[in-house]
Design a protein around this motif. Structure first.
Motif, PDB file in Angstrom:
ATOM      1  N   ASN A 166     -15.527  10.341 -25.361  1.00  0.00           N
ATOM      2  CA  ASN A 166     -16.419  10.454 -24.197  1.00  0.00           C
ATOM      3  C   ASN A 166     -17.782  11.034 -24.548  1.00  0.00           C
ATOM      4  O   ASN A 166     -18.513  11.496 -23.673  1.00  0.00           O
ATOM      5  CB  ASN A 166     -15.745  11.319 -23.133  1.00  0.00           C
ATOM      6  CG  ASN A 166     -14.525  10.660 -22.523  1.00  0.00           C
ATOM      7  OD1 ASN A 166     -14.639   9.729 -21.739  1.00  0.00           O
ATOM      8  ND2 ASN A 166     -13.347  11.126 -22.912  1.00  0.00           N
ATOM      9  N   ALA A 167     -18.141  10.989 -25.824  1.00  0.00           N
ATOM     10  CA  ALA A 167     -19.360  11.661 -26.268  1.00  0.00           C
ATOM     11  C   ALA A 167     -20.640  10.927 -25.895  1.00  0.00           C
ATOM     12  O   ALA A 167     -21.705  11.550 -25.811  1.00  0.00           O
ATOM     13  CB  ALA A 167     -19.321  11.858 -27.791  1.00  0.00           C
ATOM     14  N   VAL A 168     -20.596   9.616 -25.688  1.00  0.00           N
ATOM     15  CA  VAL A 168     -21.818   8.858 -25.399  1.00  0.00           C
ATOM     16  C   VAL A 168     -22.044   8.832 -23.888  1.00  0.00           C
ATOM     17  O   VAL A 168     -21.265   8.208 -23.159  1.00  0.00           O
ATOM     18  CB  VAL A 168     -21.732   7.422 -25.946  1.00  0.00           C
ATOM     19  CG1 VAL A 168     -23.003   6.646 -25.608  1.00  0.00           C
ATOM     20  CG2 VAL A 168     -21.500   7.437 -27.453  1.00  0.00           C
ATOM     21  N   PRO A 169     -23.086   9.503 -23.390  1.00  0.00           N
ATOM     22  CA  PRO A 169     -23.319   9.530 -21.939  1.00  0.00           C
ATOM     23  C   PRO A 169     -23.807   8.174 -21.440  1.00  0.00           C
ATOM     24  O   PRO A 169     -24.795   7.639 -21.959  1.00  0.00           O
ATOM     25  CB  PRO A 169     -24.394  10.613 -21.775  1.00  0.00           C
ATOM     26  CG  PRO A 169     -25.087  10.667 -23.099  1.00  0.00           C
ATOM     27  CD  PRO A 169     -24.079  10.292 -24.139  1.00  0.00           C
ATOM     28  N   PRO A 170     -23.139   7.581 -20.468  1.00  0.00           N
ATOM     29  CA  PRO A 170     -23.487   6.217 -20.051  1.00  0.00           C
ATOM     30  C   PRO A 170     -24.878   6.088 -19.458  1.00  0.00           C
ATOM     31  O   PRO A 170     -25.536   5.065 -19.645  1.00  0.00           O
ATOM     32  CB  PRO A 170     -22.403   5.872 -19.018  1.00  0.00           C
ATOM     33  CG  PRO A 170     -21.821   7.173 -18.599  1.00  0.00           C
ATOM     34  CD  PRO A 170     -21.961   8.104 -19.760  1.00  0.00           C
ATOM     35  N   ALA A 171     -25.365   7.112 -18.745  1.00  0.00           N
ATOM     36  CA  ALA A 171     -26.686   6.993 -18.119  1.00  0.00           C
ATOM     37  C   ALA A 171     -27.789   6.911 -19.166  1.00  0.00           C
ATOM     38  O   ALA A 171     -28.691   6.071 -19.077  1.00  0.00           O
ATOM     39  CB  ALA A 171     -26.924   8.188 -17.182  1.00  0.00           C
ATOM     40  N   GLU A 172     -27.729   7.791 -20.174  1.00  0.00           N
ATOM     41  CA  GLU A 172     -28.754   7.782 -21.217  1.00  0.00           C
ATOM     42  C   GLU A 172     -28.675   6.510 -22.059  1.00  0.00           C
ATOM     43  O   GLU A 172     -29.695   5.956 -22.466  1.00  0.00           O
ATOM     44  CB  GLU A 172     -28.615   9.016 -22.110  1.00  0.00           C
ATOM     45  CG  GLU A 172     -29.137  10.294 -21.484  1.00  0.00           C
ATOM     46  CD  GLU A 172     -28.130  10.944 -20.533  1.00  0.00           C
ATOM     47  OE1 GLU A 172     -27.083  10.338 -20.249  1.00  0.00           O
ATOM     48  OE2 GLU A 172     -28.397  12.083 -20.082  1.00  0.00           O
ATOM     49  N   LEU A 173     -27.450   6.043 -22.318  1.00  0.00           N
ATOM     50  CA  LEU A 173     -27.294   4.798 -23.072  1.00  0.00           C
ATOM     51  C   LEU A 173     -27.857   3.616 -22.282  1.00  0.00           C
ATOM     52  O   LEU A 173     -28.535   2.739 -22.834  1.00  0.00           O
ATOM     53  CB  LEU A 173     -25.826   4.552 -23.398  1.00  0.00           C
ATOM     54  CG  LEU A 173     -25.531   3.266 -24.163  1.00  0.00           C
ATOM     55  CD1 LEU A 173     -26.115   3.321 -25.567  1.00  0.00           C
ATOM     56  CD2 LEU A 173     -24.028   2.992 -24.222  1.00  0.00           C
ATOM     57  N   ALA A 174     -27.625   3.596 -20.970  1.00  0.00           N
ATOM     58  CA  ALA A 174     -28.132   2.511 -20.126  1.00  0.00           C
ATOM     59  C   ALA A 174     -29.657   2.508 -20.103  1.00  0.00           C
ATOM     60  O   ALA A 174     -30.288   1.447 -20.151  1.00  0.00           O
ATOM     61  CB  ALA A 174     -27.574   2.643 -18.712  1.00  0.00           C
ATOM     62  N   ALA A 175     -30.274   3.693 -20.032  1.00  0.00           N
ATOM     63  CA  ALA A 175     -31.738   3.781 -20.014  1.00  0.00           C
ATOM     64  C   ALA A 175     -32.327   3.257 -21.322  1.00  0.00           C
ATOM     65  O   ALA A 175     -33.335   2.529 -21.322  1.00  0.00           O
ATOM     66  CB  ALA A 175     -32.177   5.219 -19.764  1.00  0.00           C
ATOM     67  N   LEU A 176     -31.701   3.614 -22.445  1.00  0.00           N
ATOM     68  CA  LEU A 176     -32.162   3.118 -23.742  1.00  0.00           C
ATOM     69  C   LEU A 176     -32.018   1.607 -23.832  1.00  0.00           C
ATOM     70  O   LEU A 176     -32.932   0.904 -24.269  1.00  0.00           O
ATOM     71  CB  LEU A 176     -31.364   3.787 -24.864  1.00  0.00           C
ATOM     72  CG  LEU A 176     -31.622   3.236 -26.271  1.00  0.00           C
ATOM     73  CD1 LEU A 176     -33.014   3.616 -26.752  1.00  0.00           C
ATOM     74  CD2 LEU A 176     -30.554   3.740 -27.246  1.00  0.00           C
TER      75      LEU A 176
END
Length: 299
Positions: A137-147
């Motif tokens: 669960n280390a990759v935060p979905p919101a920050e990944l989606a923004a990138l």
């Protein structure tokens, strides 16, 4: 009528003479036609990366890095490496830490691949289960989606990686299973390979690192370590609360020995693809300079 026509003709003659005289004056030349100036380059043409400002891209990448640090917290068993260049790409690696004390648990026990499955969870040290949950669960979905929205899906990749030793997998006549929180041993006759049910972590396609070989994971026997490593990768993702990610996902199995001991680790790699390609060096330099500033002082 005749007079009007005569006056019109005379007027034309006078006008024509005036024009001829004007062009015949000494030193008088026709105005040159200006050469078409080249169109100015579009903004950021030299430093842009597929139309994206590299400085803004660095900010998104730094936000992802910081978000991962936040998810990991103070865990000693999950390690986030600083961003690094790998060929044409830049990577973030989140790994199960290789602790010095083997008793503390450094990875999966032999033959085990699913830390969240009822049949295997009790076979893994509790500290390792907790570390694998944190890693998954280390990759935060919101920050990944923004990138991903900024860079484009073709430029972002999330890899789930599982490790296994390079030795053979052999049929067993005894197998450990979980009965609730307790492990029990069953006799299997004749001896056979451990089975995999695709209902556990799904049917997947996995790549063996360094070889390009593709392994297809589906219901059947776990009859080689390539499949075991790939199952660890697939089940790492399956154990995440955020399985639907904005970026493309791939599964990879790694075979390795480390100082004589089997490598049974796991990691997640987020890749920004192509940012460091030779033809993109001005953009890459601006990206890296900005990223270095944003992450200065962070470990």
């Amino acid at each position: 009528m005749g007079g009007s026509l005569a006056r019109f003709v005379i007027g034309l003659i006078v006008l024509d003479a005036a024009l001829v005289a004007g062009f015949a004056l000494p030193g008088r030349t026709s105005a040159p036609v200006p050469a078409k100036a080249p169109a100015p380059p579009p903004a950021l043409a030299i430093e842009a990366w597929d139309g994206v400002d590299p400085g803004v891209l660095a900010e998104r990448w730094a936000a992802l890095y910081q978000g991962i640090r936040r998810e990991i917290g103070k865990s000693r068993r999950v390690m986030l490496s600083p961003p690094r260049r790998n060929g044409d790409d830049v990577e973030l690696r989140i790994s199960l830490a290789k602790l010095a004390d083997a008793r503390a648990g450094q990875g999966y026990p032999a033959g085990v691949f699913c830390f969240h499955c009822a049949q295997q969870r009790c076979l893994i040290p509790a500290e390792t289960v907790g570390a694998l949950e944190t890693l998954a669960n280390a990759v935060p979905p919101a920050e990944l989606a923004a990138l991903t929205e900024l860079a484009g899906k073709e430029h972002v990749l999330v890899s789930y990686v599982g490790g296994a030793s390079g030795g053979p997998v052999v049929p067993k006549d005894e197998v450990q299973l979980c009965d609730g929180d307790e492990a029990r041993v069953e006799t299997r006759w004749p001896a056979d390979f451990d089975p995999y049910d695709a209902a556990i972590c799904g049917a997947r396609v996995c790549e063996v690192a360094g070889s390009g070989k593709v392994v297809r994971l589906d219901t059947g026997p776990i009859d080689d370590n390539e499949k075991l490593a790939c199952l660890r990768a697939a089940c790492l993702h399956a154990g995440s609360a955020n399985q639907e990610l904005a970026a493309p996902v791939r599964y990879m199995g790694e075979l390795a020995f480390e100082q004589g001991a089997a490598h049974r680790g796991a990691e997640i790699v987020v890749t920004l693809r192509g940012i460091a390609a030779a033809e993109r060096q001005p953009a890459y330099q601006k990206f890296w300079d900005r990223l270095t500033t944003l992450l200065a002082g962070q470990k």
